[in-house]
Design an enzyme around this catalytic site. Structure first.
Site, PDB file in Angstrom:
ATOM      1  CG  ASP A 209      -0.156   0.062   2.512  1.00  0.00           C
ATOM      2  OD1 ASP A 209       0.055   1.184   3.000  1.00  0.00           O
ATOM      3  OD2 ASP A 209       0.259  -0.991   3.041  1.00  0.00           O
ATOM      4  CG  ASP A 211       2.803   4.798   5.609  1.00  0.00           C
ATOM      5  OD1 ASP A 211       2.464   3.837   6.342  1.00  0.00           O
ATOM      6  OD2 ASP A 211       3.385   5.798   6.048  1.00  0.00           O
TER       7      ASP A 211
END
Length: 292
Positions: A209, A211
């Site tokens: 992802d 973050d």
């Protein structure tokens, strides 16, 4: 040719998938630093001896702060491991480091504070760590990524945070301002300990992802976000397994060249060895034996 054994440390996702690299014998290894995360499976990949270890243990019961890092690295050293290919899920701090790709970082910023970070509590040992990942092993990983179905990014700074909570948005933006590329929780003290054990160590980072600096679209609820991240873990894990499988047969050629990682203690022991207690020498013999 010098004897070579490759240790593979599987992180989130990969830890549970290590069996895909091949069957083998599960061995229990005792260390002065307690028990490793779990049994170590000794097998072969492409004719190369390999030791497989799941960092978080069976069932992923060890949080990043509670992983027995010293026991893990000591046990691999005791088995004869000369090179470690580690993996770990990370958050990306850069737009170009997209989820499902792979990153071979070259630097670390260590923000951990709850973990024993050295084997040498009873003496003064100061290893060089300017390049925390083995340059030779990193290069082999990068070459192994040629033709892989996903992009393998070369280089980048990994911020190792304590966890187990994820970053605040302010922290995420701070790490980006530092020029960091990845945020994770497990590369330290693992890389430090590998250097103290004179084992070449490189990391395959699996971005899952962005973050929290890059917000998800408002229409995605939390359940959908988690579902997407888990899907990214699954795909990145398969990519990492293929990269490691390609890389292992190339490692023995490194033994012929030699590597500074494997003599890291030569100038690092500042204590008077003649004054070391015998029990300390015996405890640390798998690490220090050739210098005692």
């Amino acid at each position: 040719m010098a004897s070579v054994m490759v240790g593979v440390i599987g992180g989130t996702g990969l830890g549970e998938a290590l069996g895909a690299l091949g069957g083998g014998e599960a061995v229990e290894v005792e260390t002065p630093f307690g028990r490793p995360s779990g049994p170590i499976t000794v097998t072969e990949v492409g004719g190369v001896p390999v030791a497989l270890l799941s960092r978080h243990g069976d069932g992923h019961l060890h949080s990043p702060s509670r992983v027995p890092y010293r026991a893990n690295i000591f046990a691999l050293k005791k088995l004869g491991v000369t090179h470690i290919l580690a993996s770990g899920a990370v958050g990306s701090l850069r737009e170009e480091l997209a989820p499902r790709t792979l990153v071979i970082p070259d630097q670390i910023i260590d923000k951990t504070f709850r973990r024993p970070g050295t084997f040498y509590d009873e003496l003064a040992v100061h290893v060089e760590l300017a390049s925390p990942f083995c340059t030779q092993l990193r290069n082999v990983l990068v070459r192994g990524g040629t033709g892989l179905s996903t992009r393998v990014h070369q280089g980048g700074t990994y911020v190792c945070m304590e966890g187990p909570q994820f970053s605040t948005r302010a922290e995420s933006e701070l790490h980006r301002a530092w020029g960091a590329s990845l945020i994770g929780m497990t590369a330290m003290p693992e890389a430090k300990l590998a250097r103290e054990a004179e084992i070449c160590y490189a990391l395959v980072a699996l971005p899952t992802d962005y973050d929290c600096w890059r917000q998800y679209p408002a229409h995605l609820d939390q359940a959908k976000v988690i579902e997407e991240i888990l899907g990214n873990v699954k795909v990145a894990t398969q990519n990492a397994l293929e990269l490691i499988r390609r890389t292992i047969p190339q490692v023995p050629a490194l033994a012929e060249k030699g590597c500074p990682c494997q003599s890291a203690l030569a100038l690092a022991i500042w204590s008077d060895r003649a004054k070391l207690p015998e029990d300390v020498k015996e405890k640390l013999r798998p690490l220090l034996g050739k210098y005692l």
